[in-house]
Every structure is written in C-alpha cells, then in structure tokens.
Design a protein around this motif. Structure first.
Motif, mmCIF file in Angstrom:
data_model
loop_
_atom_site.group_PDB
_atom_site.id
_atom_site.type_symbol
_atom_site.label_atom_id
_atom_site.label_comp_id
_atom_site.label_asym_id
_atom_site.label_seq_id
_atom_site.Cartn_x
_atom_site.Cartn_y
_atom_site.Cartn_z
ATOM 1 N N UNK A 125 11.266 -53.172 48.387
ATOM 2 C CA UNK A 125 10.766 -51.853 48.030
ATOM 3 C C UNK A 125 11.167 -50.807 49.069
ATOM 4 N N UNK A 126 11.124 -51.186 50.335
ATOM 5 C CA UNK A 126 11.533 -50.275 51.390
ATOM 6 C C UNK A 126 12.990 -49.862 51.262
ATOM 7 N N UNK A 127 13.843 -50.818 50.884
ATOM 8 C CA UNK A 127 15.251 -50.499 50.669
ATOM 9 C C UNK A 127 15.411 -49.536 49.497
ATOM 10 N N UNK A 128 14.681 -49.785 48.425
ATOM 11 C CA UNK A 128 14.818 -48.948 47.226
ATOM 12 C C UNK A 128 14.347 -47.522 47.469
ATOM 13 N N UNK A 129 13.234 -47.384 48.162
ATOM 14 C CA UNK A 129 12.658 -46.060 48.376
ATOM 15 C C UNK A 129 13.308 -45.314 49.520
ATOM 16 N N UNK A 132 10.540 -44.222 55.442
ATOM 17 C CA UNK A 132 10.487 -44.444 56.874
ATOM 18 C C UNK A 132 9.467 -45.489 57.271
ATOM 19 N N UNK A 133 8.508 -45.802 56.397
ATOM 20 C CA UNK A 133 7.567 -46.851 56.750
ATOM 21 C C UNK A 133 8.084 -48.174 56.221
ATOM 22 N N UNK A 134 7.726 -49.250 56.861
ATOM 23 C CA UNK A 134 8.200 -50.561 56.453
ATOM 24 C C UNK A 134 9.617 -50.801 56.917
ATOM 25 N N UNK A 135 10.221 -51.864 56.425
ATOM 26 C CA UNK A 135 11.598 -52.180 56.772
ATOM 27 C C UNK A 135 12.495 -51.202 56.043
ATOM 28 N N UNK A 136 13.046 -50.245 56.772
ATOM 29 C CA UNK A 136 13.738 -49.154 56.104
ATOM 30 C C UNK A 136 15.144 -48.993 56.645
ATOM 31 N N UNK A 137 15.882 -48.095 56.063
ATOM 32 C CA UNK A 137 17.259 -47.877 56.474
ATOM 33 C C UNK A 137 17.455 -46.508 57.120
ATOM 34 N N UNK A 290 18.888 -54.415 41.711
ATOM 35 C CA UNK A 290 20.179 -53.719 41.687
ATOM 36 C C UNK A 290 20.156 -52.558 42.683
ATOM 37 N N UNK A 291 19.042 -51.823 42.710
ATOM 38 C CA UNK A 291 18.923 -50.698 43.635
ATOM 39 C C UNK A 291 18.964 -51.173 45.086
ATOM 40 N N UNK A 292 18.224 -52.227 45.403
ATOM 41 C CA UNK A 292 18.195 -52.742 46.777
ATOM 42 C C UNK A 292 19.564 -53.280 47.184
ATOM 43 N N UNK A 293 20.230 -54.010 46.269
ATOM 44 C CA UNK A 293 21.557 -54.541 46.564
ATOM 45 C C UNK A 293 22.570 -53.435 46.744
ATOM 46 N N UNK A 294 22.463 -52.422 45.921
ATOM 47 C CA UNK A 294 23.369 -51.271 46.047
ATOM 48 C C UNK A 294 23.185 -50.584 47.402
ATOM 49 N N UNK A 295 21.929 -50.477 47.832
ATOM 50 C CA UNK A 295 21.676 -49.845 49.128
ATOM 51 C C UNK A 295 22.268 -50.685 50.261
ATOM 52 N N UNK A 296 22.156 -52.018 50.133
ATOM 53 C CA UNK A 296 22.754 -52.882 51.133
ATOM 54 C C UNK A 296 24.263 -52.708 51.216
#
Length: 313
Positions: A125-129, A132-137, A290-296
């Motif tokens: 969820x942190x990757x998708x959103x 800044x909170x949680x494991x973020x990018x 898909x959203x999280x993988x795309x962000x990665x």
C-alpha cells in the motif's frame, strides 16, 4: 531486561523510511544489538562495525511469504564469547515487534524475520500511495518524479555498454512498465480503481486496496502473484545493497527479473471480465499489485539505471 521502550523512541519515524524491507529489518537488528550491548555492558569494537550494512541478512527466496534470516548472532559468537542462541534470544527480545512482522530464533542461533500478511499489505500500500508514512519511496502525490541520476535514455539509446543484450533487456523492462500503466488506465476506466494523473502524465493511486480477506489472510495467493511480491522485495533490497557499496550494473538483472514476473502475473491472473464481475475485491487487489510492481520498475529504471520509465510505447 527491558529494551523495548528505548527502541521505540530510537526508531520512530526512522526505520520505516525506505521501500527496502531488508533495510528496515537490518535497522531493527542494529538498534536491538546496540540496546543489548549497552544493557549487558559489552563495549567493544564490534559496536563500530555492525551497522545496518554490515549485518548479515538474506531473503528466503523459496516458500510462501516474505522471510529473511540473519546469522548475526553466529557472527558475534566468538567476539562476545557467548553462545549464538543466547545472543539471538536476547537480540530478538530487544526488537520491538508489531502486527507487520514477527521475529523468531532457531535452536542453532539463526534469527528469522517475516512480514505478516498485514505487513505485506502495508508495504504494498505504501508503494501504491507513494506516501511518506510507512515503507515509502519518498515521492509526493501529483509530483513529476525525476530523481537525481544520469541523463535518461530510451532503451534503444543506451550507450554505457556496447551490445544488443543489454539494450534488449532494457526495452523489455520499459515495455513491462508501459504495460502496467496501460492496465492501470484500463482499471481506472472500468471503475476498479481511482488514479491521480500528474501534469507529467505520471500515475498514482489515492485509495486503500483490499489486500486482505475477511480472515486477515493475503488475498493474493496465486504463485504468479507471490512471485511478483517476492521479486519486488528482492529488487528493492538490491537497490539498498547497491547504495551500501554494490555495483550499478548489478541492478539490471534484478530489474529484468521483476519485469518478467510482472508480465507472467498479468498473463496468468485475470483482472477484468469474469474476475471483476464475480470477485471485484480480488480484481482491485490485483490492480494494486500492478501499481506496486510498476512503482518498483520506475524506481529501478530511473533512480538506479538512469533510464526512462515510459508511460506508453
């Protein structure tokens, strides 16, 4: 011994700063070692060397879930003149656990850390959103993200190394990224998810995906889904390893592996049609993956390889 209140103060807002799960766990172990060392009055040279990047921690690639093992207690056994199982047990007690992960100790002194379904959901969820909170990018919603890196190149224009194999790999990764963007736009049109499109055309999501079912289990249980989750963790861990002294060229195989797993997942796990009609929660969770993988892929391409992550091809 009471380690936990100190650990909580030391790590608040600090350990959950990266998309790398390995970094988070290494930081937890580093703080735990420091607290145990101080409480047992073990003041030695190891305290200066066992920072996060020096703590042995490896991801278990086989099996279900996201699990890591550490031999840090075995590494300190001779230095501290203490059995590994005793060091590991005290260290595990010094690490504050939460609903996101568990920590256990084997009879031989190995330390096992595993993300719970809640932890996996929180990380994805942190990757998708991109929050800044949680494991973020480290991104803000709506921003056009152009991180500090060498000039961006399209796959066919890559000139760091001669040879078609690398160019082909880069193009395949760019294709996978564009494919993910296409699926996300379709999911938005189909009403499955709500996308936010920046002025640059970049995509982000502003919603919570139904990662867990009613029993608290991860809804994504297909082997292809778990392969993406595992490789996504490994690839982002590789970025962190890189910044600890690894080689930039080692990122490309990690990026290529993630793109391959994403394409296999999108081919084997349907999102639309019958799945959307009969199990909309699963369809939305798959859209989230898909959203999280795309962000990665975007992180790996642009931040670590200096290559454009195209929204379409």
């Amino acid at each position: 011994m009471n380690y936990k209140s100190t650990l909580h103060r030391d790590t608040r807002g600090d350990t959950e700063r990266s998309s790398s799960i390995k970094e988070k766990f290494c930081h937890e172990l580093e703080i735990g070692l420091k607290l145990y060392s101080e409480s047992s009055q073990r003041n030695g040279p190891h305290q200066k060397t066992l920072v996060s990047g020096d703590i042995p921690l490896h991801r278990v690639k086989d099996g279900y879930g996201v699990t890591y093992v550490s031999a840090v207690a075995l590494k300190l056994e001779k230095v501290w003149a203490q059995r590994a199982i005793e060091i590991a047990s005290h260290l595990a007690a010094a690490v504050v656990t939460n609903p996101h992960f568990t920590i256990t100790v084997s009879p031989t002194g190995w330390i096992n850390l595993q993300l719970t379904p809640t932890g996996i959901a929180h990380w994805l969820q942190g990757l998708c959103l991109q929050r800044k909170d949680g494991l973020n990018v480290g991104l803000r919603r709506g921003d056009s993200w152009i991180p500090p890196c060498p000039p961006l190149k399209r796959g066919g224009e890559e000139t760091r190394e001669p040879g078609g194999d690398k160019n082909r790999q880069l193009f395949e990764v760019q294709y996978a990224h564009a494919r993910c963007c296409s699926l996300l736009r379709l999911a938005h049109r189909e009403g499955l998810i709500s996308l936010v499109v920046a002025d640059s055309g970049d995509l982000s999501a502003e919603e919570t995906f139904p990662w867990l079912d009613g029993d608290g289990n991860l809804r994504l249980s297909h082997p292809a889904e778990m392969a993406v989750i595992s490789q996504l963790a490994g690839s982002l861990d590789g970025c962190w390893d890189l910044h600890q002294g690894g080689k930039r060229t080692s990122v490309l195989p990690l990026t290529a592996s993630l793109s391959e797993d994403l394409l296999k997942f999108t081919a084997r796990c349907r999102i639309f049609g019958e799945v959307k009609a009969e199990n909309p929660a699963l369809a939305r969770a798959r859209s989230g993956l898909v959203m999280a993988g795309r962000q990665g892929l975007k992180i790996l391409l642009e931040k670590n390889l200096g290559v454009l992550a195209p929204l379409e091809l």
